[in-house]
Design a protein around this motif. Structure first.
Motif, PDB file in Angstrom:
ATOM      1  N   LYS A  76     -40.912 -22.121   4.524  1.00  0.00           N
ATOM      2  CA  LYS A  76     -40.698 -20.800   5.111  1.00  0.00           C
ATOM      3  C   LYS A  76     -39.353 -20.175   4.753  1.00  0.00           C
ATOM      4  O   LYS A  76     -39.182 -18.985   4.882  1.00  0.00           O
ATOM      5  N   LEU A  77     -38.407 -20.973   4.299  1.00  0.00           N
ATOM      6  CA  LEU A  77     -37.098 -20.440   3.959  1.00  0.00           C
ATOM      7  C   LEU A  77     -37.013 -20.132   2.462  1.00  0.00           C
ATOM      8  O   LEU A  77     -36.829 -18.987   2.063  1.00  0.00           O
ATOM      9  N   ILE A  78     -37.153 -21.172   1.638  1.00  0.00           N
ATOM     10  CA  ILE A  78     -37.123 -21.005   0.188  1.00  0.00           C
ATOM     11  C   ILE A  78     -37.890 -22.167  -0.448  1.00  0.00           C
ATOM     12  O   ILE A  78     -37.549 -23.330  -0.276  1.00  0.00           O
ATOM     13  N   ILE A 135     -43.024 -20.274 -12.514  1.00  0.00           N
ATOM     14  CA  ILE A 135     -42.297 -20.552 -11.277  1.00  0.00           C
ATOM     15  C   ILE A 135     -42.718 -19.508 -10.259  1.00  0.00           C
ATOM     16  O   ILE A 135     -42.596 -18.304 -10.504  1.00  0.00           O
ATOM     17  N   LYS A 136     -43.243 -19.981  -9.118  1.00  0.00           N
ATOM     18  CA  LYS A 136     -43.679 -19.098  -8.040  1.00  0.00           C
ATOM     19  C   LYS A 136     -42.823 -19.387  -6.806  1.00  0.00           C
ATOM     20  O   LYS A 136     -42.961 -20.440  -6.184  1.00  0.00           O
ATOM     21  N   PRO A 137     -41.966 -18.460  -6.443  1.00  0.00           N
ATOM     22  CA  PRO A 137     -41.160 -18.643  -5.233  1.00  0.00           C
ATOM     23  C   PRO A 137     -41.855 -18.076  -3.999  1.00  0.00           C
ATOM     24  O   PRO A 137     -42.675 -17.173  -4.093  1.00  0.00           O
ATOM     25  N   VAL A 179     -38.475 -16.552   2.908  1.00  0.00           N
ATOM     26  CA  VAL A 179     -37.624 -15.387   3.152  1.00  0.00           C
ATOM     27  C   VAL A 179     -36.477 -15.272   2.141  1.00  0.00           C
ATOM     28  O   VAL A 179     -35.961 -14.185   1.922  1.00  0.00           O
ATOM     29  N   LEU A 180     -36.102 -16.368   1.535  1.00  0.00           N
ATOM     30  CA  LEU A 180     -35.047 -16.337   0.523  1.00  0.00           C
ATOM     31  C   LEU A 180     -35.608 -16.492  -0.895  1.00  0.00           C
ATOM     32  O   LEU A 180     -34.906 -16.929  -1.800  1.00  0.00           O
ATOM     33  N   SER A 181     -36.862 -16.106  -1.097  1.00  0.00           N
ATOM     34  CA  SER A 181     -37.492 -16.287  -2.403  1.00  0.00           C
ATOM     35  C   SER A 181     -36.769 -15.513  -3.510  1.00  0.00           C
ATOM     36  O   SER A 181     -36.744 -15.943  -4.658  1.00  0.00           O
TER      37      SER A 181
END
Length: 127
Positions: free
Chosen positions: A83-85, A106-108, A111-113
């Motif tokens: 959930k963060l990164i 690369i798939k981020p 919330v910090l993606s």
């Protein structure tokens, strides 16, 4: 969400490319920033060691989870804090007439993606 995708055509058959891609202990021979330790198998946690530039000797170590491993077609892992990164990194191999097309993605998420994309993009340009 921004994803990073690259591809390259290699003059080697998929099994040969797969052997290099999954020989984690040999990564430092061809990847200036990354060192891996572990076994390529779904559910395995491997040690992922990354340094910011080739000139630096200090590595940042963490563990990644292998989420896909289909010889000689696809290897993927997940790294980060839920959930963060989080980053899912994958390698897809496709045979063609001259060898193999290797696709890297690369798939981020989280919330910090945006930070993951920025760091991964910076890493790609530094290799």
């Amino acid at each position: 969400m921004t994803e990073l995708k690259t591809s390259i055509r290699l003059k080697a058959p998929p099994l040969q490319v797969w052997a290099v891609l999954t020989a984690f202990s040999d990564y430092t021979r061809w990847h200036a920033l990354l060192n891996l330790d572990g076994t390529a198998a779904v559910g395995s946690e491997i040690v992922y060691s990354l340094r910011r530039t080739a000139e630096r000797s200090h590595y940042i170590n963490t563990e990644v989870l292998i989420i896909e491993c289909e010889e000689p077609k696809k290897l993927a892992w997940r790294i980060g804090l839920p959930k963060l990164i989080v980053m899912e990194e994958s390698f897809k191999l496709e045979a063609d007439d001259s060898g193999t097309i290797l696709q890297h993605e690369i798939k981020p998420s989280g919330v910090l993606s945006w930070l993951a994309v920025r760091l991964a993009g910076h890493r790609l340009w530094k290799i």
